[in-house]
Design a protein around this motif. Structure first.
Motif, PDB file in Angstrom:
ATOM      1  N   LEU A  28       1.396  -1.599   0.226  1.00 16.05           N
ATOM      2  CA  LEU A  28       0.174  -0.009   0.565  1.00 16.05           C
ATOM      3  C   LEU A  28       0.707   0.954  -0.506  1.00 16.05           C
ATOM      4  CD1 LEU A  28      -2.297  -1.186   2.595  1.00 16.05           C
ATOM      5  CD2 LEU A  28      -3.430  -0.536   0.238  1.00 16.05           C
ATOM      6  N   THR A  32       0.293   1.706  -3.659  1.00 17.82           N
ATOM      7  CA  THR A  32      -1.298   2.339  -4.037  1.00 17.82           C
ATOM      8  C   THR A  32      -0.769   3.723  -3.367  1.00 17.82           C
ATOM      9  OG1 THR A  32      -1.876   0.087  -2.835  1.00 17.82           O
ATOM     10  CG2 THR A  32      -3.645   1.630  -3.442  1.00 17.82           C
ATOM     11  N   ALA A  33      -1.003   4.257  -2.278  1.00 14.30           N
ATOM     12  CA  ALA A  33      -0.769   5.529  -1.764  1.00 14.30           C
ATOM     13  C   ALA A  33      -0.035   6.284  -3.062  1.00 14.30           C
ATOM     14  CB  ALA A  33       0.449   5.524  -0.435  1.00 14.30           C
ATOM     15  N   PRO A  34      -0.312   7.759  -3.146  1.00 12.30           N
ATOM     16  CA  PRO A  34      -0.836   8.281  -4.188  1.00 12.30           C
ATOM     17  C   PRO A  34       0.286  10.186  -3.354  1.00 12.30           C
ATOM     18  CG  PRO A  34      -2.405   8.973  -2.936  1.00 12.30           C
ATOM     19  CD  PRO A  34      -2.173   7.879  -2.536  1.00 12.30           C
ATOM     20  N   ASP A 188      -8.206  11.190   1.605  1.00 13.21           N
ATOM     21  CA  ASP A 188      -8.792  10.109   2.230  1.00 13.21           C
ATOM     22  C   ASP A 188      -7.584   8.730   1.995  1.00 13.21           C
ATOM     23  OD1 ASP A 188     -10.312  10.961   3.361  1.00 13.21           O
ATOM     24  OD2 ASP A 188     -11.870  10.217   1.663  1.00 13.21           O
ATOM     25  N   GLU A 189      -7.472   8.818   1.142  1.00 17.79           N
ATOM     26  CA  GLU A 189      -6.676   7.345   0.303  1.00 17.79           C
ATOM     27  C   GLU A 189      -5.172   7.320   1.006  1.00 17.79           C
ATOM     28  OE1 GLU A 189      -6.252   8.061  -3.691  1.00 17.79           O
ATOM     29  OE2 GLU A 189      -6.336   6.373  -4.391  1.00 17.79           O
ATOM     30  N   VAL A 193      -3.466   4.198   3.861  1.00 20.07           N
ATOM     31  CA  VAL A 193      -3.018   3.631   4.450  1.00 20.07           C
ATOM     32  C   VAL A 193      -1.724   3.472   5.313  1.00 20.07           C
ATOM     33  CG1 VAL A 193      -0.732   3.417   2.907  1.00 20.07           C
ATOM     34  CG2 VAL A 193      -2.606   4.033   1.431  1.00 20.07           C
TER      35      VAL A 193
END
Lengths: 237, 49
Positions: A28, A32-34, A188-189, A193
């Motif tokens: 993540l 995944t995390a921006p 939020d993302e 994470v």
């Protein structure tokens, strides 16, 4: 609270949970995390830096609670538990300082800054290093030493609220709280994470604490057995 | 060092630190347990004699 029940967790429950959570956390955090717009990829260090700091607070909280229980019950198993948790706390404090330093260099231009939060975290590391040195340099079954160290650990724990409040009370390079408030200032993302990473690292810390406590209890048992063996030998001679 | 280099170094230190501590704990527990077993055997044999 039965310590024996907690030890059962050390190989059956916590390792698989912590292992899966840590792999998930790495995926993540790195995939995944921006990517943060201003700091870029190095901001992903948030996902190991903040959880390490919270894991150290968790471990030192266990030390403080076990120290209080030792003072109330005078049972050395609580003294052992306090020591085992303190070692884990030190490991995570060190990881917090190192990962923070590696994050600080590209963002602030320096590895180290005498910033209030960094300084109070270093003080936390020194306080509990002194606690362990004092406790280990005296006999494990010395009641006086255990009492003194328990009181010292409880007072030392008070540095944690100071670390938390340092960004509010003093001018600092660290940002104001971004998660510990009603409306977290993270997208939020990133927030999800971060929370998952905190959970994963706390699970690992809990596992390490059970192993650390077991090590201290075995050391105490060994000490007792050595004393029995010595008595037996002297009786025989 | 580039940004990615710092990111890699941070994660590497974090994982290496945890693995090293886990290995140290395992070795320590194993050593303590074997010393305890040895002493328990010695005490047991001594009692039988």
């Amino acid at each position: 609270m039965n310590l024996n029940n907690i030890y059962e967790l050390r190989w059956k429950v916590l390792p698989p949970l912590a292992g899966v959570a840590m792999i998930g956390m790495a995926a993540l955090a790195l995939v995944t995390a921006p990517t943060e717009v201003i700091e870029g990829d190095v901001q992903r260090l948030l996902y190991v830096h903040l959880p390490s700091a919270l894991a150290s607070y968790f471990a030192f909280s266990v030390t403080a609670v076990c120290s209080i229980l030792f003072l109330l019950k005078r049972d050395f198993k609580w003294d052992s538990a306090a020591q085992g948790a303190a070692v884990v706390g030190l490991i995570f404090t060190l990881l917090t300082l190192i990962t923070g330093s590696l994050w600080g260099k590209p963002i602030w231009g320096v590895y180290w800054q005498w910033d209030p939060r960094i300084t109070t975290t270093l003080i936390l590391f020194l306080i509990f290093s002194a606690y362990l040195i004092a406790r280990k340099s005296s006999s494990l079954d010395s009641d006086k030493s255990a009492r003194f160290c328990s009181i010292y650990a409880i007072i030392g724990f008070l540095d944690i609220p100071l670390i938390h409040m340092s960004v509010r009370w003093w001018r600092t390079l660290h940002p104001q709280p971004i998660i510990a408030k009603l409306n977290p200032a993270l997208p939020d993302e990133m927030l999800l994470v971060t929370l998952f990473s905190v959970l994963a690292v706390i699970l690992v810390a809990a596992w390490f604490i059970t192993l650390g406590v077991e090590t201290e209890l075995l050391s105490q048992r060994l000490l007792k057995l050595r004393a029995i063996a010595k008595i037996n030998i002297s009786e025989k001679s | 060092m580039s940004e990615i280099g710092f990111l890699f170094a941070g994660f590497a230190v974090f994982w290496a630190g945890m693995f090293t501590y886990l290995v140290i704990l395992q070795v320590k527990i194993r050593n303590l347990q074997s010393q305890i077993d040895l002493l328990e055997n010695i005490i047991e044999n001594h009692d039988e004699v």
